[in-house]
Scaffold this motif. Sequence first.
Motif, short mmCIF file in Angstrom:
data_model
loop_
_atom_site.label_atom_id
_atom_site.label_comp_id
_atom_site.label_asym_id
_atom_site.label_seq_id
_atom_site.Cartn_x
_atom_site.Cartn_y
_atom_site.Cartn_z
N TYR A 56 0.83 -1.21 0.00
CA TYR A 56 0.00 0.00 0.00
C TYR A 56 0.86 1.26 0.00
N HIS A 57 1.85 1.30 0.87
CA HIS A 57 2.69 2.50 0.97
C HIS A 57 3.63 2.63 -0.22
N ALA A 58 4.02 1.52 -0.83
CA ALA A 58 4.82 1.61 -2.06
C ALA A 58 4.02 2.33 -3.13
N ALA A 59 2.76 1.97 -3.29
CA ALA A 59 1.90 2.62 -4.29
C ALA A 59 1.73 4.10 -3.97
N ARG A 60 1.48 4.43 -2.72
CA ARG A 60 1.28 5.84 -2.35
C ARG A 60 2.56 6.65 -2.49
N LEU A 61 3.69 6.08 -2.08
CA LEU A 61 4.95 6.80 -2.20
C LEU A 61 5.29 7.10 -3.65
N ARG A 62 5.13 6.12 -4.53
CA ARG A 62 5.45 6.35 -5.94
C ARG A 62 4.45 7.32 -6.59
N GLY A 63 3.19 7.28 -6.17
CA GLY A 63 2.21 8.24 -6.69
C GLY A 63 2.56 9.66 -6.29
N ALA A 64 2.90 9.85 -5.02
CA ALA A 64 3.29 11.19 -4.54
C ALA A 64 4.56 11.65 -5.22
N ARG A 65 5.51 10.74 -5.39
CA ARG A 65 6.78 11.08 -6.04
C ARG A 65 6.54 11.52 -7.49
N ALA A 66 5.65 10.83 -8.18
CA ALA A 66 5.34 11.17 -9.58
C ALA A 66 4.74 12.56 -9.69
N ALA A 67 3.99 12.96 -8.66
CA ALA A 67 3.34 14.28 -8.68
C ALA A 67 4.31 15.39 -8.30
N ASP A 68 5.53 15.06 -7.89
CA ASP A 68 6.60 16.02 -7.63
C ASP A 68 6.24 17.04 -6.55
N CYS A 69 5.74 16.54 -5.43
CA CYS A 69 5.40 17.41 -4.31
C CYS A 69 6.19 16.96 -3.08
N GLY A 70 7.17 17.77 -2.68
CA GLY A 70 8.05 17.41 -1.58
C GLY A 70 7.34 17.13 -0.28
N THR A 71 6.38 17.97 0.09
CA THR A 71 5.70 17.74 1.36
C THR A 71 4.80 16.51 1.29
N CYS A 72 4.27 16.21 0.12
CA CYS A 72 3.44 15.00 -0.01
C CYS A 72 4.30 13.75 0.12
N VAL A 73 5.48 13.76 -0.49
CA VAL A 73 6.40 12.62 -0.34
C VAL A 73 6.80 12.48 1.13
N GLU A 74 7.10 13.59 1.77
CA GLU A 74 7.47 13.54 3.19
C GLU A 74 6.33 12.99 4.04
N ALA A 75 5.10 13.42 3.76
CA ALA A 75 3.94 12.90 4.50
C ALA A 75 3.80 11.40 4.28
#
Length: 176
Positions: A56-75
Amino acid sequence: MLTAVATFFIRRAEKRIGVSLDYVHHIAQTNFSLLSRYNRVFGFLDPNRHVPAAAYHAARLRGARAADCGTCVEAEINLALAAGLEENLILAIVRADEQALPPEIASIVRLADAVTARREDDPNARSAVIEAYGNAGLIELSLAMNGAAMLPGIKRAMGHATACDLSVMRRLAGNQ
């Protein structure tokens, strides 16, 4: 009154995920019914019932990373840590280091990157995900990766997004 209650819950969420939710405060101050709509979308994307936490977190981390938002990746990193994922696994997911990932997680990373970053299909990765987690798992991971990529878009449209910051990954690795 409703705004004050919303502010309380937003601050509580900020403490839980370790980042500012300034854009959510903005929504709450602007219109409570819009905050309610946002919360329905976010709540719809959040539950994890069909796959292990690492998937689950692998999917969320890669989705946030693709969107290029630092605070979202950190969250997402903070949420993965809170779910019990090891830092080295999180770092491998963030870096898309397939050599360091279990095969079933590597297939999620490949699928999430194809779908959210390149807007392509990856039938081989999807087949591997279905083999590992079934169709319900594929659907849940699809919601997770695309949901994590959607939230930065909302922030960006409102002027609250931040570009991805590599210091987040350096801090995770302990390489300040």
